[in-house]
Design a protein around this motif. Structure first.
Motif, PDB file in Angstrom:
ATOM      1  N   GLY A   1       5.573  -5.493  -7.864  1.00  0.00           N
ATOM      2  CA  GLY A   1       6.641  -6.012  -8.595  1.00  0.00           C
ATOM      3  C   GLY A   1       5.970  -6.118 -10.200  1.00  0.00           C
ATOM      4  O   GLY A   1       6.993  -5.978 -11.131  1.00  0.00           O
ATOM      5  N   GLU A   2       4.600  -6.163 -10.343  1.00  0.00           N
ATOM      6  CA  GLU A   2       4.239  -6.126 -11.646  1.00  0.00           C
ATOM      7  C   GLU A   2       4.457  -4.849 -12.330  1.00  0.00           C
ATOM      8  O   GLU A   2       4.618  -4.755 -13.459  1.00  0.00           O
ATOM      9  N   SER A   3       4.236  -3.595 -11.615  1.00  0.00           N
ATOM     10  CA  SER A   3       4.308  -2.437 -12.034  1.00  0.00           C
ATOM     11  C   SER A   3       5.809  -1.773 -12.404  1.00  0.00           C
ATOM     12  O   SER A   3       6.276  -1.514 -13.268  1.00  0.00           O
ATOM     13  N   ASP A   4       6.556  -2.216 -11.337  1.00  0.00           N
ATOM     14  CA  ASP A   4       8.104  -1.617 -11.459  1.00  0.00           C
ATOM     15  C   ASP A   4       9.021  -2.467 -10.434  1.00  0.00           C
ATOM     16  O   ASP A   4       9.468  -2.102  -9.408  1.00  0.00           O
ATOM     17  N   ARG A   5       9.617  -3.733 -11.033  1.00  0.00           N
ATOM     18  CA  ARG A   5      10.414  -4.629 -10.340  1.00  0.00           C
ATOM     19  C   ARG A   5      11.694  -3.871  -9.755  1.00  0.00           C
ATOM     20  O   ARG A   5      12.039  -4.186  -8.722  1.00  0.00           O
ATOM     21  N   GLU A   6      12.059  -2.983 -10.859  1.00  0.00           N
ATOM     22  CA  GLU A   6      13.239  -2.525 -10.301  1.00  0.00           C
ATOM     23  C   GLU A   6      13.269  -1.234  -9.009  1.00  0.00           C
ATOM     24  O   GLU A   6      14.138  -1.219  -8.122  1.00  0.00           O
ATOM     25  N   MET A   7      12.188  -0.862  -8.985  1.00  0.00           N
ATOM     26  CA  MET A   7      11.976   0.265  -7.772  1.00  0.00           C
ATOM     27  C   MET A   7      11.713  -0.528  -6.822  1.00  0.00           C
ATOM     28  O   MET A   7      12.384  -0.323  -5.687  1.00  0.00           O
ATOM     29  N   ILE A   8      11.025  -1.871  -6.548  1.00  0.00           N
ATOM     30  CA  ILE A   8      10.978  -2.550  -5.265  1.00  0.00           C
ATOM     31  C   ILE A   8      11.954  -3.191  -4.933  1.00  0.00           C
ATOM     32  O   ILE A   8      12.559  -3.446  -3.588  1.00  0.00           O
ATOM     33  N   GLY A   9      12.978  -3.537  -6.032  1.00  0.00           N
ATOM     34  CA  GLY A   9      14.267  -4.050  -5.535  1.00  0.00           C
ATOM     35  C   GLY A   9      14.952  -3.194  -4.771  1.00  0.00           C
ATOM     36  O   GLY A   9      15.938  -3.184  -3.863  1.00  0.00           O
ATOM     37  N   ALA A  10      14.980  -1.671  -5.579  1.00  0.00           N
ATOM     38  CA  ALA A  10      15.977  -0.661  -4.759  1.00  0.00           C
ATOM     39  C   ALA A  10      15.362  -0.425  -3.464  1.00  0.00           C
ATOM     40  O   ALA A  10      16.156   0.069  -2.550  1.00  0.00           O
ATOM     41  N   LEU A  11      14.061  -0.532  -3.382  1.00  0.00           N
ATOM     42  CA  LEU A  11      13.413  -0.268  -1.764  1.00  0.00           C
ATOM     43  C   LEU A  11      13.681  -1.427  -0.742  1.00  0.00           C
ATOM     44  O   LEU A  11      13.232  -1.395   0.445  1.00  0.00           O
ATOM     45  N   GLY A  12      14.641  -2.593  -1.128  1.00  0.00           N
ATOM     46  CA  GLY A  12      14.904  -3.530  -0.048  1.00  0.00           C
ATOM     47  C   GLY A  12      14.101  -4.934  -0.376  1.00  0.00           C
ATOM     48  O   GLY A  12      14.214  -5.745   0.392  1.00  0.00           O
ATOM     49  N   VAL A  13      13.274  -4.970  -1.118  1.00  0.00           N
ATOM     50  CA  VAL A  13      12.318  -6.294  -1.371  1.00  0.00           C
ATOM     51  C   VAL A  13      13.187  -7.313  -2.196  1.00  0.00           C
ATOM     52  O   VAL A  13      13.984  -6.875  -3.100  1.00  0.00           O
ATOM     53  N   ASN A  14      13.292  -8.289  -1.632  1.00  0.00           N
ATOM     54  CA  ASN A  14      13.969  -9.617  -2.296  1.00  0.00           C
ATOM     55  C   ASN A  14      13.575  -9.908  -3.475  1.00  0.00           C
ATOM     56  O   ASN A  14      12.406 -10.609  -3.330  1.00  0.00           O
ATOM     57  N   ILE A  15      13.794  -9.445  -4.681  1.00  0.00           N
ATOM     58  CA  ILE A  15      12.952  -9.991  -5.780  1.00  0.00           C
ATOM     59  C   ILE A  15      13.136 -11.546  -6.106  1.00  0.00           C
ATOM     60  O   ILE A  15      11.968 -12.055  -6.503  1.00  0.00           O
ATOM     61  N   SER A  16      14.113 -12.073  -5.870  1.00  0.00           N
ATOM     62  CA  SER A  16      14.175 -13.813  -6.018  1.00  0.00           C
ATOM     63  C   SER A  16      13.253 -14.366  -5.106  1.00  0.00           C
ATOM     64  O   SER A  16      12.492 -15.259  -5.675  1.00  0.00           O
ATOM     65  N   VAL A  17      13.284 -14.070  -3.945  1.00  0.00           N
ATOM     66  CA  VAL A  17      12.246 -14.665  -2.906  1.00  0.00           C
ATOM     67  C   VAL A  17      10.812 -14.580  -3.537  1.00  0.00           C
ATOM     68  O   VAL A  17       9.896 -15.293  -3.316  1.00  0.00           O
ATOM     69  N   LEU A  18      10.501 -13.113  -3.769  1.00  0.00           N
ATOM     70  CA  LEU A  18       9.255 -12.678  -4.602  1.00  0.00           C
ATOM     71  C   LEU A  18       8.862 -13.581  -5.398  1.00  0.00           C
ATOM     72  O   LEU A  18       7.718 -13.793  -5.496  1.00  0.00           O
ATOM     73  N   TYR A  19       9.593 -13.585  -6.450  1.00  0.00           N
ATOM     74  CA  TYR A  19       9.391 -14.651  -7.904  1.00  0.00           C
ATOM     75  C   TYR A  19       9.307 -15.871  -7.438  1.00  0.00           C
ATOM     76  O   TYR A  19       8.263 -16.398  -7.786  1.00  0.00           O
ATOM     77  N   THR A  20       9.827 -16.562  -6.574  1.00  0.00           N
ATOM     78  CA  THR A  20       9.752 -17.849  -5.914  1.00  0.00           C
ATOM     79  C   THR A  20       8.440 -18.049  -5.277  1.00  0.00           C
ATOM     80  O   THR A  20       7.569 -19.141  -5.699  1.00  0.00           O
ATOM     81  N   ALA A  21       7.824 -17.078  -4.581  1.00  0.00           N
ATOM     82  CA  ALA A  21       6.592 -17.092  -3.946  1.00  0.00           C
ATOM     83  C   ALA A  21       5.508 -17.010  -4.580  1.00  0.00           C
ATOM     84  O   ALA A  21       4.344 -17.984  -4.630  1.00  0.00           O
ATOM     85  N   VAL A  22       5.743 -16.207  -5.813  1.00  0.00           N
ATOM     86  CA  VAL A  22       4.580 -16.112  -6.758  1.00  0.00           C
ATOM     87  C   VAL A  22       4.402 -17.484  -7.585  1.00  0.00           C
ATOM     88  O   VAL A  22       3.385 -17.783  -7.835  1.00  0.00           O
ATOM     89  N   PHE A  23       5.618 -17.913  -7.885  1.00  0.00           N
ATOM     90  CA  PHE A  23       5.527 -19.207  -8.803  1.00  0.00           C
ATOM     91  C   PHE A  23       5.058 -20.312  -7.990  1.00  0.00           C
ATOM     92  O   PHE A  23       4.287 -21.058  -8.406  1.00  0.00           O
ATOM     93  N   ALA A  24       5.377 -20.561  -6.565  1.00  0.00           N
ATOM     94  CA  ALA A  24       5.004 -21.612  -5.959  1.00  0.00           C
ATOM     95  C   ALA A  24       3.249 -21.348  -5.793  1.00  0.00           C
ATOM     96  O   ALA A  24       2.673 -22.445  -5.880  1.00  0.00           O
ATOM     97  N   LEU A  25       2.861 -20.334  -5.393  1.00  0.00           N
ATOM     98  CA  LEU A  25       1.400 -19.917  -5.450  1.00  0.00           C
ATOM     99  C   LEU A  25       0.700 -20.246  -6.700  1.00  0.00           C
ATOM    100  O   LEU A  25      -0.350 -20.946  -6.418  1.00  0.00           O
ATOM    101  N   GLY A  26       1.150 -19.927  -7.710  1.00  0.00           N
ATOM    102  CA  GLY A  26       0.845 -20.075  -9.168  1.00  0.00           C
ATOM    103  C   GLY A  26       0.633 -21.753  -9.451  1.00  0.00           C
ATOM    104  O   GLY A  26      -0.306 -22.240  -9.633  1.00  0.00           O
ATOM    105  N   ALA A  27       1.642 -22.195  -8.908  1.00  0.00           N
ATOM    106  CA  ALA A  27       1.973 -23.830  -9.042  1.00  0.00           C
ATOM    107  C   ALA A  27       0.960 -24.604  -8.179  1.00  0.00           C
ATOM    108  O   ALA A  27       0.340 -25.482  -8.649  1.00  0.00           O
TER     109      ALA A  27
END
Length: 305
Positions: A174-200
């Motif tokens: 996601g850091e390198s190419d968020r559009e590509m992993i979104g195209a591969l089926g990764v839920n970007i919204s869930v990933l972002y929420t998980a990263v934000f929760a981990l940082g918090a």
């Protein structure tokens, strides 16, 4: 200065550094993966400290207080990401700065409304309240040694999480190419929420640990946030390794500067003037360090272009 005092200050710098790492690791993940400038990260540090102080006062358990700090900061992070931050990803950095600055004010006033304006105090657990005798006749507080150990353990766990697990692979992608992993089926919204929760959660955990050696009060996160930004700029934005090395450099530079510089100036100035000049230069030392690193490596020590 005696060797024992120097070693004690080195340990203090190490303890300060690992605390900064807990704060800056989440910040660098959020900025690296999401491209988001989050000024409210210090408020999550404050949330963790107040949650720990409140639970410790109610239960008398320091372990439950630490768990509460992780949970409270993570939940606050999820709510902030879903309700506010999610609308800022496609906006420019000025909008992000203004919105997250508003969150600082909201968190500060909400905390003051719930807990009041007076500082709270979180007691060091009885098992760690004494001092540990180290080789060379050095006596050092057990709790500060525990913070160093916990910080190093978290650094190892976080490194393994990012480099060896599937979720870590998705974070790096996601850091390198968020559009590509979104195209591969990764839920970007869930990933972002998980990263934000981990940082918090990491920020809240840092606030709880530090809350036992200083007062817990409204606004306590903003000075640490400034140092965390300096840390990730030195280490390189988006790099966990860089956050760790940068945090240790900032912690040692700040701590040793406050001790060694007044001593150095005291050799040719009167004590009061030496203390004032040394303290002023010590406050500047971490920014001088940052400027020196950026002069030779504009992306930070471990940052990518």
């Amino acid at each position: 200065m005696s060797l024992i005092l120097l070693i004690e200050q080195l340990l203090n710098g190490l303890q300060f550094g690992v605390m900064l790492f807990l704060m800056s690791a989440g910040l660098t993940l959020i900025f690296g993966v999401m491209g988001l400038i989050n000024l409210a990260h210090g408020s999550l540090y404050m949330v963790g400290a107040f949650a720990a102080a409140g639970v410790a006062a109610a239960t008398g358990s320091f372990a439950l207080a630490l768990a509460a700090s992780l949970a409270a900061a993570a939940i606050a992070g999820v709510l902030v990401e879903v309700l506010v931050i999610r609308r800022l990803y496609d906006r420019d950095h000025l909008d992000q700065v203004l919105a997250t600055f508003a969150l600082i004010l909201i968190f500060s006033e909400s905390t003051r409304w719930v807990f009041g304006s007076f500082p709270l105090y979180l007691d060091v657990p009885a098992a760690l309240s004494g001092a540990v005798s180290l080789p060379g006749g050095i006596s050092y507080p057990a709790y500060r040694l525990a913070i160093i150990g916990i910080g190093l353990a978290v650094a190892v766990i976080l490194f393994l999480l990012i480099s060896k697990t599937r979720i870590g692979m998705r974070i790096r992608a996601g850091e390198s190419d968020r559009e590509m992993i979104g195209a591969l089926g990764v839920n970007i919204s869930v990933l972002y929420t998980a990263v934000f929760a981990l940082g918090a959660a990491l920020a809240g955990f840092a606030g709880a640990l530090v809350g036992a050696i200083q007062s817990v009060q409204v606004g306590m996160g903003e000075p640490v946030l400034i140092l965390a930004f300096v840390t990730i700029v030195i280490g390189g934005i988006g790099s966990i390794k860089g956050a760790f090395v940068g945090a240790l450099l900032v912690g040692l530079t700040d701590t040793l500067g406050r001790v060694l510089l007044p001593v150095a100036f005291g050799t040719f100035m009167d004590p009061s003037s030496a203390t004032a000049v040394g303290a002023a230069l010590a406050s500047m030392s971490i920014y001088i360090l940052m400027a020196g690193v950026l002069l030779f490596k504009p992306t930070g020590l471990y940052g990518s272009a």
